[in-house]
Write a protein that holds these residues in place. Structure first.
Motif, PDB file in Angstrom:
ATOM      1  N   GLU A  42      85.157  26.637  40.761  1.00 26.64           N
ATOM      2  CA  GLU A  42      84.249  28.056  40.455  1.00 26.64           C
ATOM      3  C   GLU A  42      83.864  29.169  39.652  1.00 26.64           C
ATOM      4  O   GLU A  42      83.262  30.033  39.711  1.00 26.64           O
ATOM      5  N   ALA A  43      85.213  29.781  39.864  1.00 26.46           N
ATOM      6  CA  ALA A  43      85.325  31.407  39.161  1.00 26.46           C
ATOM      7  C   ALA A  43      85.128  30.955  37.415  1.00 26.46           C
ATOM      8  O   ALA A  43      84.491  32.076  37.411  1.00 26.46           O
ATOM      9  N   GLN A  44      85.507  29.937  37.198  1.00 25.24           N
ATOM     10  CA  GLN A  44      85.053  29.253  35.172  1.00 25.24           C
ATOM     11  C   GLN A  44      83.587  29.101  35.437  1.00 25.24           C
ATOM     12  O   GLN A  44      82.678  30.238  34.628  1.00 25.24           O
ATOM     13  N   LYS A  45      82.757  28.974  36.720  1.00 22.85           N
ATOM     14  CA  LYS A  45      81.578  28.532  36.412  1.00 22.85           C
ATOM     15  C   LYS A  45      80.433  30.088  36.359  1.00 22.85           C
ATOM     16  O   LYS A  45      80.124  30.022  36.131  1.00 22.85           O
ATOM     17  N   ASN A  46      81.096  31.086  37.983  1.00 21.58           N
ATOM     18  CA  ASN A  46      80.628  32.450  37.422  1.00 21.58           C
ATOM     19  C   ASN A  46      81.245  33.015  36.273  1.00 21.58           C
ATOM     20  O   ASN A  46      79.906  33.796  35.793  1.00 21.58           O
ATOM     21  N   ALA A  47      82.440  33.186  35.742  1.00 18.99           N
ATOM     22  CA  ALA A  47      82.691  33.613  34.081  1.00 18.99           C
ATOM     23  C   ALA A  47      81.401  33.156  33.028  1.00 18.99           C
ATOM     24  O   ALA A  47      81.111  34.578  32.440  1.00 18.99           O
ATOM     25  N   LEU A  53      73.779  35.027  30.742  1.00 20.31           N
ATOM     26  CA  LEU A  53      72.874  35.295  31.751  1.00 20.31           C
ATOM     27  C   LEU A  53      72.941  36.941  31.406  1.00 20.31           C
ATOM     28  O   LEU A  53      73.772  37.549  31.911  1.00 20.31           O
ATOM     29  N   THR A  54      71.835  37.643  31.775  1.00 23.19           N
ATOM     30  CA  THR A  54      71.574  38.602  31.152  1.00 23.19           C
ATOM     31  C   THR A  54      71.214  39.066  32.915  1.00 23.19           C
ATOM     32  O   THR A  54      71.454  38.460  34.054  1.00 23.19           O
ATOM     33  N   ASP A  55      71.565  40.341  33.606  1.00 24.04           N
ATOM     34  CA  ASP A  55      71.588  40.641  35.042  1.00 24.04           C
ATOM     35  C   ASP A  55      70.437  40.409  35.798  1.00 24.04           C
ATOM     36  O   ASP A  55      70.171  39.612  36.388  1.00 24.04           O
ATOM     37  N   VAL A  79      72.772  25.255  32.991  1.00 25.44           N
ATOM     38  CA  VAL A  79      73.863  26.815  32.047  1.00 25.44           C
ATOM     39  C   VAL A  79      74.443  26.186  31.483  1.00 25.44           C
ATOM     40  O   VAL A  79      75.190  26.465  30.273  1.00 25.44           O
ATOM     41  N   VAL A  80      76.047  25.726  33.097  1.00 27.62           N
ATOM     42  CA  VAL A  80      76.809  25.571  32.452  1.00 27.62           C
ATOM     43  C   VAL A  80      77.228  25.118  30.977  1.00 27.62           C
ATOM     44  O   VAL A  80      77.796  24.578  30.310  1.00 27.62           O
ATOM     45  N   THR A  81      76.880  23.106  31.493  1.00 23.82           N
ATOM     46  CA  THR A  81      76.692  22.839  30.757  1.00 23.82           C
ATOM     47  C   THR A  81      75.779  22.728  28.732  1.00 23.82           C
ATOM     48  O   THR A  81      76.409  22.622  28.304  1.00 23.82           O
ATOM     49  N   LEU A  82      74.763  23.688  29.329  1.00 23.10           N
ATOM     50  CA  LEU A  82      74.326  24.126  28.155  1.00 23.10           C
ATOM     51  C   LEU A  82      75.647  25.183  26.910  1.00 23.10           C
ATOM     52  O   LEU A  82      75.820  25.255  26.364  1.00 23.10           O
ATOM     53  N   ALA A  83      75.696  26.116  28.112  1.00 22.45           N
ATOM     54  CA  ALA A  83      77.176  26.775  27.528  1.00 22.45           C
ATOM     55  C   ALA A  83      78.214  25.796  27.138  1.00 22.45           C
ATOM     56  O   ALA A  83      78.914  26.659  25.692  1.00 22.45           O
ATOM     57  N   ARG A  84      79.121  25.153  27.486  1.00 23.30           N
ATOM     58  CA  ARG A  84      79.685  24.624  27.249  1.00 23.30           C
ATOM     59  C   ARG A  84      80.020  23.764  26.041  1.00 23.30           C
ATOM     60  O   ARG A  84      80.167  23.355  25.047  1.00 23.30           O
ATOM     61  N   SER A  85      78.378  23.452  25.776  1.00 23.62           N
ATOM     62  CA  SER A  85      78.497  22.527  24.525  1.00 23.62           C
ATOM     63  C   SER A  85      77.503  23.531  23.419  1.00 23.62           C
ATOM     64  O   SER A  85      77.711  23.125  21.833  1.00 23.62           O
ATOM     65  N   GLY A  86      76.696  24.343  23.517  1.00 20.86           N
ATOM     66  CA  GLY A  86      77.139  25.501  22.788  1.00 20.86           C
ATOM     67  C   GLY A  86      75.654  25.409  22.068  1.00 20.86           C
ATOM     68  O   GLY A  86      75.586  25.968  20.667  1.00 20.86           O
TER      69      GLY A  86
END
Length: 116
Positions: A42-47, A53-55, A79-86
């Protein structure tokens, strides 16, 4: 990652947390280790969400999560999946978040009412 000091610090904290979790797992505390692993995930996802994401986009996502928790979790996972895949270039602003929400929103049924 980009190698910035924040990224390096985050990686150090992850390593320390993983070592703590392994120590607990070896100590026979399975339930606590599993709960700690969930907290770490959960902490990694939030980071990642804070990083990409902007505010305004985070506020919109939190509003969606309050009204539709399952849909909000789905959007977070996407969003996390997109971020991890670059596949995220820069940050997701409010307009991009709106577009993402429209794409992920299930098709709503429309009713045509005809009056005679």
């Amino acid at each position: 990652m980009s190698g910035s000091p924040d990224d390096e610090r985050l990686e150090e904290l992850r390593q320390k947390k993983m070592e703590q979790l392994q120590d607990r797992a070896e100590g026979g505390q399975g339930d606590e280790a599993q709960e700690a692993a969930q907290q770490q995930a959960e902490a990694q996802k939030n980071a990642l969400l804070r990083q990409y994401l902007t505010d305004d986009a985070r506020k919109r996502l939190n509003t969606v999560k309050m009204s539709k928790p399952q849909f909000g979790e789905q959007v977070e996972r996407q969003v996390v999946t997109l971020a991890r895949s670059g596949r995220i270039q820069g940050k997701i602003d409010d307009d991009k978040m709106k577009q993402l929400l429209k794409e992920l929103q299930p098709d709503s049924k429309s009713f045509d009412i005809q009056r005679r």
